[in-house]
Design a protein around this motif. Structure first.
Motif, short mmCIF file in Angstrom:
data_model
loop_
_atom_site.label_atom_id
_atom_site.label_comp_id
_atom_site.label_asym_id
_atom_site.label_seq_id
_atom_site.Cartn_x
_atom_site.Cartn_y
_atom_site.Cartn_z
N LEU A 124 0.83 -1.21 0.05
CA LEU A 124 -0.07 -0.03 0.05
C LEU A 124 1.03 1.08 0.13
CD1 LEU A 124 -2.81 -0.75 2.55
CD2 LEU A 124 -2.85 -1.10 0.04
N THR A 125 1.94 1.27 0.64
CA THR A 125 2.69 2.51 0.80
C THR A 125 3.47 2.76 -0.47
OG1 THR A 125 3.26 1.94 3.29
CG2 THR A 125 4.88 3.33 2.19
N MET A 126 3.86 1.81 -1.11
CA MET A 126 4.62 1.74 -2.63
C MET A 126 3.78 2.22 -3.60
SD MET A 126 7.72 1.19 -1.72
CE MET A 126 8.42 1.63 -3.55
N LEU A 127 2.66 2.06 -3.67
CA LEU A 127 1.66 2.82 -4.69
C LEU A 127 1.65 4.33 -4.71
CD1 LEU A 127 -1.65 0.62 -4.22
CD2 LEU A 127 0.40 0.37 -5.95
N PRO A 128 1.58 5.07 -3.68
CA PRO A 128 2.01 6.40 -3.70
C PRO A 128 3.32 6.62 -4.22
CG PRO A 128 0.55 5.83 -1.78
CD PRO A 128 0.90 4.63 -2.38
N VAL A 129 4.36 6.09 -3.68
CA VAL A 129 5.63 6.04 -3.81
C VAL A 129 5.98 6.03 -5.33
CG1 VAL A 129 8.14 5.20 -3.85
CG2 VAL A 129 6.62 5.30 -1.74
N PHE A 130 5.38 5.04 -6.03
CA PHE A 130 5.57 4.86 -7.61
C PHE A 130 5.05 6.11 -8.20
CE2 PHE A 130 5.50 0.05 -6.81
CZ PHE A 130 7.01 0.22 -7.09
N CYS A 131 3.90 6.79 -7.80
CA CYS A 131 3.36 7.98 -8.23
C CYS A 131 4.36 9.07 -8.09
CB CYS A 131 2.13 8.26 -7.73
SG CYS A 131 0.80 6.89 -8.28
N LYS A 132 4.91 9.16 -6.75
CA LYS A 132 5.98 10.27 -6.56
C LYS A 132 6.95 10.03 -7.63
CE LYS A 132 8.29 12.96 -4.02
NZ LYS A 132 7.92 14.66 -3.86
N TYR A 133 7.55 9.04 -8.15
CA TYR A 133 8.53 8.83 -8.94
C TYR A 133 8.04 9.48 -10.40
CZ TYR A 133 11.60 5.72 -6.25
OH TYR A 133 12.22 5.31 -5.23
N LEU A 134 6.91 9.13 -10.70
CA LEU A 134 6.59 9.80 -11.91
C LEU A 134 6.51 11.38 -11.99
CD1 LEU A 134 3.42 7.22 -12.82
CD2 LEU A 134 5.76 7.22 -13.75
N LYS A 135 5.86 11.76 -10.73
CA LYS A 135 5.83 13.25 -10.48
C LYS A 135 7.21 13.77 -10.53
CE LYS A 135 4.62 16.92 -7.19
NZ LYS A 135 4.14 17.09 -5.80
N MET A 136 8.33 13.28 -9.93
CA MET A 136 9.62 13.57 -10.15
C MET A 136 10.25 13.95 -11.26
SD MET A 136 10.75 11.29 -6.68
CE MET A 136 12.53 11.40 -6.81
N LEU A 137 9.81 12.97 -12.25
CA LEU A 137 10.40 13.06 -13.69
C LEU A 137 9.78 13.90 -14.39
CD1 LEU A 137 10.28 9.13 -14.45
CD2 LEU A 137 12.35 10.68 -14.42
N PHE A 138 8.31 14.28 -14.38
CA PHE A 138 7.72 15.30 -14.86
C PHE A 138 7.54 16.55 -14.42
CE2 PHE A 138 6.23 11.18 -16.70
CZ PHE A 138 6.49 11.28 -17.99
N TRP A 139 7.83 16.79 -13.17
CA TRP A 139 7.76 18.06 -12.22
C TRP A 139 8.76 17.89 -11.12
CZ3 TRP A 139 5.58 22.35 -13.37
CH2 TRP A 139 5.39 23.36 -12.48
N PRO A 140 10.03 17.95 -11.62
CA PRO A 140 11.17 17.92 -10.84
C PRO A 140 11.69 18.99 -10.12
CG PRO A 140 11.98 18.39 -12.95
CD PRO A 140 10.56 18.27 -13.11
#
Length: 617
Positions: free
Chosen positions: A257-273
């Motif tokens: 459950l914790t890693m699902l938002p973490v994966f989304c955070k990775y996407l955000k870091m790439l497209f909004w760094p």
């Protein structure tokens, strides 16, 4: 000649990308070692990395460093030390050079696979200039990331040549590919997924000989499995002082459950760094919350889009798969202390960069190239923006204090960030700020193990033994299996001459982490103070089996031999300690054990040799 003619049109844009990367990172050449965050363990306090010698090479291949078995990384530091000594300029220069080489190797592979100059140039620029890459380049300890990718790309280049080569040449080229992959693994084990990447590439790209080959992936699989198990073993805290931990939230389900938002955070870091920092404090979820549901839906949509793209264009869809496969070793399948870091994207970002390059290339060709100029301008604006953000990001990596000030500013809820800042102040000698910063960590989390153990250790070192004892007991009440807490409590009791209590605390630490050989060093010191030289020697011998080049061990053996009246042996070990980097000036001046050596002229010669500029107090 033909390959040069094909490459020539790309020379100028590639040169511009390399120059831009150099400009972005040139400022880090004036930065310091991060001596409170791994650089001390890998370089400044690690004699194993101080130049090439058989002893150092043997140590590199037989030791774990902060939970990592990474001999290639340590060998690279030996190379730096041979030219620069302990000047961080040279180490950071090497990081920049390897990062740029990785970009050039990536460009070559993408050009071969896609025969698309625009895709390859755009992807290379994004890879080299994206802000998430700053952590891997500006942090000397992350040389492992750079080298792991460098050798992986070499392995891939050799594999492609093997597939194109004449039958008489294939065996040697194939062997070179496997050797390069092993070197990649021995830099950092996160490249264990390379065999899977090769299989996916086999499926998605047309092969030169028109055949699908899978059996030739077997040596890569065997190497990955062997090093993968080695990494899991070395990351155990009691074996290699690594970051393996229990499941976050107490269960596999909670970690998922914790890693699902973490994966989304990775996407955000790439497209909004924006807001990137060295430490994050992701929320630990033990039940299905709104953010988890949203993240799950977003990831599901991403997966569906990736699947549809894969069906439409396998070669472009491959890069979406590459991104997620690259994150697999860092997805808490084996639970680790750190849930999310910028550096975890160093290899995976290639997938996003190549996909973006493909999309940009197609956009520039729409309607017979009518949008080419607009697409080129948009790309330039994007890349300039990434370069500007990266440059500003490099500034925070100047030293440990500036780094962790940035962490607590951007992630004030990170008790670990506050504790690491306190440790940076401690190393800088800012005693007043240390206690205040640890107290700030405890405001964020009153039962923070890292803050309580750090504050307890600091108070003990400062001689406030009662306050240190109180803090450590508070830690052990909250977390009775905190091995480091018991170790520090043992040190506290040893300073109070409570030898029985110290012995109990050390042995409790050893019960919790039976393989923590460093505890034997403290037990040996305890027995040395008790005058039990035989028992002290037994403990020191146990340390020597696991860490024979430990500088503190050599110093303690010198004290032991001096106490036994064996001056020749004592001087031998003292010289050994200095060679390994021991610089405990205060201990040398105040040691009761070394008083027997004070009248020996050889002792004075050693002091003159190693401390002529510092002086002995």
């Amino acid at each position: 000649m033909n390959s040069w003619l094909r490459f020539r049109p790309n020379l100028l844009p590639l040169l511009l990308i390399v120059v831009a990367t150099t400009v972005v990172y040139a400022g880090i050449l004036g930065h310091d070692f991060l001596v409170t965050w791994d650089d001390n363990f890998y370089v400044t306090e690690n004699p194993d990395s101080w130049g090439f010698s058989w002893q150092n090479i043997r140590a590199a291949f037989s030791s774990f460093y902060i939970g990592n078995y990474a001999p290639v990384q340590i060998l690279s530091y030996m190379f730096d030390y041979s030219f620069w000594g302990l000047n961080p300029f040279g180490y950071l220069l090497t990081n920049i050079c390897v990062h740029i080489l990785n970009g050039l190797l990536l460009y070559r592979l993408l050009s071969q696979w896609h025969n698309d100059r625009v895709l390859a140039l755009f992807a290379t620029a994004v890879f080299l200039l994206h802000p998430v890459q700053v952590e891997s380049v500006a942090w000397i300890s992350q040389r492992k990331n750079l080298l792991a990718l460098f050798f992986l790309l070499l392995a891939w280049e050799a594999y492609c040549r093997y597939r194109n080569a004449q039958p008489t040449q294939r065996r040697l080229i194939y062997l070179a590919s496997v050797v390069a992959f092993v070197c990649s693994l021995l830099a950092k084990s996160m490249t264990v997924v390379f065999p899977l990447m090769l299989v996916m590439h086999e499926v998605c790209f047309h092969q030169p000989d028109g055949k699908k080959r899978y059996l030739d992936k077997l040596p890569y699989v065997l190497a990955a499995v062997a090093v993968g198990f080695m990494a899991i073993y070395s990351e155990r805290p009691d074996i290699g002082s690594g970051g393996r931990t229990g499941f976050h939230g107490g269960s596999l389900w909670a970690t998922f459950l914790t890693m699902l938002p973490v994966f989304c955070k990775y996407l955000k870091m790439l497209f909004w760094p924006f807001g990137l920092t060295a430490e994050y404090a992701p929320t630990i979820y033990t039940t299905v919350a709104g953010e988890v549901v949203f993240a799950g839906i977003l990831l599901a949509i991403t997966a569906i889009c990736g699947f549809l793209l894969f069906r439409y264009d396998r070669r472009l869809g491959y890069w979406i798969c590459f991104f997620w496969v690259g994150l697999l070793p860092l997805s808490q399948i084996v639970p680790m202390l750190s849930l999310i870091n910028d550096r975890y994207l160093y290899i995976s970002i290639i997938g996003v960069a190549a996909f973006g390059g493909g999309a940009f290339s197609r956009l520039s060709r729409l309607h017979d190239g009518r949008f080419a100029t607009l697409a080129a301008v948009a790309a330039m604006v994007l890349l300039c923006g990434l370069a500007a953000i990266s440059y500003s990001q490099t500034l925070i990596w100047r030293d440990s204090i500036s780094l962790f000030k940035d962490v607590v500013q951007k992630t004030p809820a990170s008790d670990r960030g506050w504790a690491l800042l306190a440790d940076a102040y401690r190393m800088a000698g800012d005693v007043e700020s240390v206690k205040k910063t640890y107290e700030s960590a405890l405001i964020v989390n009153p039962v923070s193990p890292i803050a309580l153990s750090g504050l307890g250790n600091f108070l003990t070192e400062q001689g406030d033994l009662e306050a240190g004892n109180r803090i450590l007991l508070q830690l052990l009440q909250v977390k009775p299996d905190h091995a480091t807490g018991w170790l520090i409590l043992g040190d506290n009791r040893l300073r109070r001459k409570d030898y029985t209590g110290a012995d109990q605390a050390y042995k409790r630490s050893l019960e919790i982490q039976p393989g923590a050989f460093i505890v034997y060093l403290h037990l040996g010191s305890l027995e040395l103070q008790r005058g039990n030289t035989g028992l002290a020697r037994n403990y020191f011998n146990k340390v020597a089996v696991r860490d024979p080049y430990n500088s503190v061990l050599a110093y303690q053996l010198a004290c032991l031999e001096a106490l036994d009246g064996r001056n020749d042996e004592a001087l031998f070990w003292l010289n050994n300690a200095f060679q390994r980097g021991f610089r405990g000036y205060a201990e040398l001046g105040n040691s009761e054990f070394l008083k027997n050596l004070s009248n020996d002229p050889r002792f004075a010669m050693l002091i003159q040799q190693y401390f002529s500029q510092e002086g002995l107090k």
